[in-house]
Write a protein that holds these residues in place. Structure first.
Motif, PDB file in Angstrom:
ATOM      1  N   SER A 103       0.866  -1.187   0.000  1.00 58.85           N
ATOM      2  CA  SER A 103       0.000   0.000   0.000  1.00 58.85           C
ATOM      3  C   SER A 103       0.901   1.235   0.000  1.00 58.85           C
ATOM      4  N   GLU A 104       0.481   2.203  -0.776  1.00 61.43           N
ATOM      5  CA  GLU A 104       1.305   3.400  -0.910  1.00 61.43           C
ATOM      6  C   GLU A 104       1.211   4.246   0.356  1.00 61.43           C
ATOM      7  N   LEU A 105       2.353   4.659   0.875  1.00 61.98           N
ATOM      8  CA  LEU A 105       2.374   5.454   2.105  1.00 61.98           C
ATOM      9  C   LEU A 105       1.925   6.882   1.817  1.00 61.98           C
ATOM     10  N   LYS A 106       0.890   7.320   2.540  1.00 59.92           N
ATOM     11  CA  LYS A 106       0.425   8.702   2.369  1.00 59.92           C
ATOM     12  C   LYS A 106       1.077   9.557   3.448  1.00 59.92           C
ATOM     13  N   THR A 107       1.711  10.631   3.026  1.00 59.59           N
ATOM     14  CA  THR A 107       2.343  11.526   4.001  1.00 59.59           C
ATOM     15  C   THR A 107       1.529  12.817   4.056  1.00 59.59           C
ATOM     16  N   TRP A 108       1.796  13.659   5.059  1.00 62.37           N
ATOM     17  CA  TRP A 108       0.949  14.848   5.223  1.00 62.37           C
ATOM     18  C   TRP A 108       1.760  16.122   5.461  1.00 62.37           C
ATOM     19  N   ASP A 109       1.098  17.254   5.172  1.00 62.04           N
ATOM     20  CA  ASP A 109       1.717  18.567   5.394  1.00 62.04           C
ATOM     21  C   ASP A 109       0.852  19.385   6.351  1.00 62.04           C
ATOM     22  N   ASN A 110       0.973  20.705   6.317  1.00 57.45           N
ATOM     23  CA  ASN A 110       0.255  21.535   7.295  1.00 57.45           C
ATOM     24  C   ASN A 110      -1.263  21.553   7.114  1.00 57.45           C
ATOM     25  N   ALA A 160       2.294  25.166  23.315  1.00 54.52           N
ATOM     26  CA  ALA A 160       1.544  24.517  22.222  1.00 54.52           C
ATOM     27  C   ALA A 160       2.383  23.376  21.650  1.00 54.52           C
ATOM     28  N   SER A 161       1.709  22.370  21.112  1.00 55.19           N
ATOM     29  CA  SER A 161       2.394  21.205  20.536  1.00 55.19           C
ATOM     30  C   SER A 161       2.505  21.359  19.026  1.00 55.19           C
ATOM     31  N   GLN A 162       3.636  20.940  18.510  1.00 52.97           N
ATOM     32  CA  GLN A 162       3.875  21.042  17.058  1.00 52.97           C
ATOM     33  C   GLN A 162       4.320  19.688  16.517  1.00 52.97           C
ATOM     34  N   PHE A 163       3.886  19.406  15.308  1.00 53.52           N
ATOM     35  CA  PHE A 163       4.234  18.128  14.678  1.00 53.52           C
ATOM     36  C   PHE A 163       4.533  18.307  13.193  1.00 53.52           C
ATOM     37  N   VAL A 164       5.512  17.523  12.722  1.00 50.33           N
ATOM     38  CA  VAL A 164       5.854  17.503  11.292  1.00 50.33           C
ATOM     39  C   VAL A 164       6.015  16.038  10.880  1.00 50.33           C
ATOM     40  N   ASP A 165       5.512  15.707   9.709  1.00 53.57           N
ATOM     41  CA  ASP A 165       5.680  14.344   9.190  1.00 53.57           C
ATOM     42  C   ASP A 165       7.069  14.223   8.551  1.00 53.57           C
ATOM     43  N   GLY A 166       7.958  13.523   9.226  1.00 54.47           N
ATOM     44  CA  GLY A 166       9.331  13.369   8.745  1.00 54.47           C
ATOM     45  C   GLY A 166       9.409  12.662   7.395  1.00 54.47           C
ATOM     46  N   PHE A 167       8.431  11.807   7.090  1.00 56.20           N
ATOM     47  CA  PHE A 167       8.448  11.105   5.808  1.00 56.20           C
ATOM     48  C   PHE A 167       8.025  12.041   4.681  1.00 56.20           C
ATOM     49  N   HIS A 168       7.181  13.022   5.023  1.00 59.64           N
ATOM     50  CA  HIS A 168       6.812  14.018   4.012  1.00 59.64           C
ATOM     51  C   HIS A 168       8.017  14.919   3.739  1.00 59.64           C
ATOM     52  N   LEU A 169       8.676  15.302   4.812  1.00 59.89           N
ATOM     53  CA  LEU A 169       9.889  16.109   4.682  1.00 59.89           C
ATOM     54  C   LEU A 169      10.898  15.388   3.770  1.00 59.89           C
ATOM     55  N   ALA A 170      11.044  14.089   3.982  1.00 64.28           N
ATOM     56  CA  ALA A 170      11.975  13.294   3.163  1.00 64.28           C
ATOM     57  C   ALA A 170      11.580  13.358   1.680  1.00 64.28           C
ATOM     58  N   LYS A 171      10.286  13.211   1.435  1.00 66.53           N
ATOM     59  CA  LYS A 171       9.777  13.234   0.058  1.00 66.53           C
ATOM     60  C   LYS A 171      10.110  14.576  -0.610  1.00 66.53           C
ATOM     61  N   ILE A 172       9.883  15.663   0.132  1.00 63.31           N
ATOM     62  CA  ILE A 172      10.091  17.001  -0.432  1.00 63.31           C
ATOM     63  C   ILE A 172      11.581  17.278  -0.647  1.00 63.31           C
ATOM     64  N   LEU A 198      16.437   4.977   4.665  1.00 59.30           N
ATOM     65  CA  LEU A 198      15.599   4.448   3.581  1.00 59.30           C
ATOM     66  C   LEU A 198      15.610   2.928   3.588  1.00 59.30           C
ATOM     67  N   ASP A 199      14.531   2.336   3.110  1.00 62.78           N
ATOM     68  CA  ASP A 199      14.552   0.885   2.919  1.00 62.78           C
ATOM     69  C   ASP A 199      15.175   0.569   1.555  1.00 62.78           C
ATOM     70  N   LYS A 200      15.229  -0.699   1.195  1.00 66.92           N
ATOM     71  CA  LYS A 200      15.957  -1.042  -0.030  1.00 66.92           C
ATOM     72  C   LYS A 200      15.246  -0.573  -1.295  1.00 66.92           C
ATOM     73  N   TYR A 201      13.990  -0.128  -1.150  1.00 70.01           N
ATOM     74  CA  TYR A 201      13.281   0.426  -2.315  1.00 70.01           C
ATOM     75  C   TYR A 201      13.390   1.946  -2.375  1.00 70.01           C
ATOM     76  N   GLY A 202      14.087   2.528  -1.387  1.00 68.33           N
ATOM     77  CA  GLY A 202      14.245   3.989  -1.379  1.00 68.33           C
ATOM     78  C   GLY A 202      13.143   4.723  -0.626  1.00 68.33           C
ATOM     79  N   ASN A 203      12.292   3.984   0.092  1.00 72.90           N
ATOM     80  CA  ASN A 203      11.236   4.642   0.873  1.00 72.90           C
ATOM     81  C   ASN A 203      11.743   4.966   2.274  1.00 72.90           C
ATOM     82  N   PRO A 204      11.371   6.150   2.828  1.00 72.14           N
ATOM     83  CA  PRO A 204      11.821   6.467   4.186  1.00 72.14           C
ATOM     84  C   PRO A 204      11.195   5.519   5.208  1.00 72.14           C
TER      85      PRO A 204
END
Ligand code: OGA
Ligand code: ZN
Ligand code: ZN
Length: 405
Positions: free
Chosen positions: A130-137, A247-259, A296-302
Motif C-alpha cells: 500500500s502506498e504510504l500517504k504523508t501529510w503537510d500543514n 503549544a504542541s507542534q508536529f511535522v511528518d518526517g516522511f513528508h519532509l523526506a519526500k520534499i 531508507l529501505d531497499k526500495y528507497g522509501n523512508p
C-alpha cells in the motif's frame, strides 16, 4: 468446536494452518496440479498461484511438523530434499489441497484461505503493497475516544489503523488522573522503559535531566535518537496545561523526506547515507547511537528519521571535507523542516493524548511560562512491533469471526 480446533481457556486456534490464525475462504480452488517442477493452484476467480514444493512442505500444518500447542516448527528441514515433489495432489470435499510427498509418503493438507493469504506471485505481492500517504500543514489529525477504545475493539482498531498510516493521532477524553496513559498503552502492548522511567512526567523541574523538563520551547525533534533502535511510538497525555504557551507542534518526517528528495537531491543523498551521532548524557547515564537523518529501505522509501538538535553529538568520524558537507546538509534539512508548510500546531487540553510514531513524526512545543499556571504531561514509549502485533491480533479476531469459529 470443529475437530481441527484447539481451545485453551478462552483462546482458540485451528490446526488446519501452521500459524495460529484464521483464514476465511473467500475464493475457492478450481484445481491444483503439478506444473513443471512446481505446484499450481488455479483459483475460482481466475488467478493462479505457483508454489515451490519445498516451500509448501516446510509449511505442513500436521502435528508432526508443527507442534499442536505452540504451532512452531518441529521438522528439521535439512532432512527434506530440496527437490522434493508432490506425488499426488487432490482436492477434498471441503476444497482443501491434499498432497502426498515424494520422500517417504508424508501427507499434508492445505487450507485454501491460508494458501491464498500466503501466495507470493507478482499479483499477490502487488495486492499487499500500500502506498504510504504523508501529510503537510493541511492535515487534520484524526481523533478517537480514550474511554471507548478501552472497551471496544472496533474503536481500538480504527485508532491503531490511523496511527499506523498517518503516524499521528489524538485521543480525547482520557481521564486526567496520573497513570491513565498506562491503561491505553496496555491496550497495545508492553510499555518500553528507558532511563526516564516507565511513565515519565513532562514538567518543568529544577533537577531536569532533559531539556524537555525545562520550560523552554523544544525544537522539532524525536526522542532517544541516542538509542540503536529509538522507541517506535510515543504517547503524551495532557493532565494540566494552564500555563501561557506550551503549544504542541508536529511535522511528518516522511513528508519532509519526500520534499527534500524532490527539491534538493544532493542534500537527500547525504542525509540518507551519512551517520550522524547523538548523545543522551546525564549525571548517571551516557547513551550514544548514530544513523542517517533519514533512513531508507531497499526500495528507497523512508522508514525512519533520526533528528534532534539538542542531543546531537559532535561528528568525529568523517574527513574534514565530508564533515562540512554533512553539516551543510543537516542545516538545510533543519531549515526546511521548520518551514510553515510542514507544521501542524495545537495546544493540548486536559484529557488529550497524542500518540505518534517517534521514528517518523517530529514533535516540539513552544515555550511556556510556569509563573502563569502549571503544565503537566505524562508520557510513555512503546515499539512499532507492539503496534504491528496489536493490529494483527485485531485482524485475526475479525478473520476468526468471519471464518465461523
Ligand atoms: C518530550 C517532549 C513535549 C511537550 O517530553 O520529549 O517533547 O509538549 N515534550 O512538553
Ligand atoms: Zn506434516
Ligand atoms: Zn520529545
Amino acid at each position: 468446536m470443529g475437530s481441527h480446533e484447539v481451545l485453551t481457556g478462552s483462546v482458540s486456534y485451528t490446526l488446519e494452518t501452521p500459524d495460529m490464525d484464521f483464514w476465511p475462504i473467500e475464493v475457492s480452488i478450481a484445481r491444483a496440479q503439478n506444473s513443471d517442477e512446481d505446484i499450481e493452484v488455479v483459483w475460482a476467480d481466475g488467478c493462479t498461484s505457483i508454489y515451490y514444493p519445498f516451500w509448501l512442505r516446510e509449511q505442513c500444518s500436521c502435528t508432526d511438523c508443527h507442534s499442536e500447542t505452540t504451532r512452531e516448527a518441529l521438522i528439521d528441514i535439512t532432512k527434506i530434499p530440496l527437490e522434493i515433489q508432490a506425488e499426488s495432489i487432490t482436492l477434498d470435499e471441503q476444497g482443501y489441497v491434499n498432497i502426498c510427498w515424494s520422500d517417504g509418503g508424508h501427507k499434508s493438507r492445505y487450507h485454501p484461505g491460508w494458501l491464498r493469504a500466503n501466495s507470493y506471485d507478482d499479483w499477490a505481492q502487488k495486492e499487499r503493497v500500500s502506498e504510504l500517504k504523508t501529510w503537510d500543514n493541511s492535515f487534520s489529525v484524526l481523533e478517537f475516544d480514550g474511554v471507548r477504545l478501552l472497551e471496544c475493539d472496533d474503536h481500538l482498531y480504527e485508532w491503531l489503523t490511523a496511527l499506523d498510516s498517518s503516524g499521528l493521532t489524538l485521543l480525547k477524553n482520557v481521564p486526567t488522573t496520573k497513570g491513565s496513559i498506562r491503561k491505553i498503552a496496555e491496550r497495545i502492548g508492553i510499555i518500553r522503559q528507558s532511563n526516564f522511567g516507565t511513565l515519565f512526567d513532562v514538567v518543568s523541574k529544577p533537577d531536569a535531566d532533559s531539556n524537555a523538563y525545562l520550560s523552554i520551547g523544544l525544537p522539532l525533534h524525536m526522542d532517544l535518537p541516542s538509542r540503536e533502535t529509538p522507541p517506535g511510538l510515543q504517547f503524551l497525555h495532557c493532565i494540566v496545561n494552564e500555563a501561557k504557551g506550551g503549544a504542541s507542534q508536529f511535522v511528518d518526517g516522511f513528508h519532509l523526506a519526500k520534499i527534500i528528495k524532490q527539491e534538493a537531491p544532493e542534500i537527500f543523498k547525504i542525509v540518507t547515507t551519512v551517520d550522524y551521532s547523538f548523545q543522551n548524557r546525564s549525571v548517571d547515564c551516557d547513551f550514544r547511537a548514530s544513523g542517517p537523518l533519514i533512513r531508507l529501505d531497499k526500495y528507497g522509501n523512508p522508514i525512519e528519521s533520526r533528528i534532534n538538535t539538542f542531543i546531537a553529538a559532535p561528528i568525529i568520524n568523517l574527513p574534514h571535507d565530508m564533515l562540512k558537507k554533512a553539516i551543510a546538509a543537516k542545516h538545510y534539512l533543519l531549515q526546511t523542516m521548520n518551514e510553515p508548510r510542514f507544521k501542524v500546531e495545537f495546544k493540548m487540553q486536559p484529557g488529550d493524548m497524542v500518540a505518534f510514531d517517534n521514528r517518523r513524526i517530529l514533535h516540539g512545543r513552544s515555550e511556556f511560562y510556569p509563573n502563569t499556571g502549571s503544565r503537566f504531561l505524562e508520557g510513555c514509549y512503546l515499539d512499532r512491533d507492539d503496534l504491528g502485533s496489536a493490529l494483527r491480533m485485531l485482524e485475526r479476531k475479525k478473520r476468526r469471526i468471519k471464518s465461523g469459529y
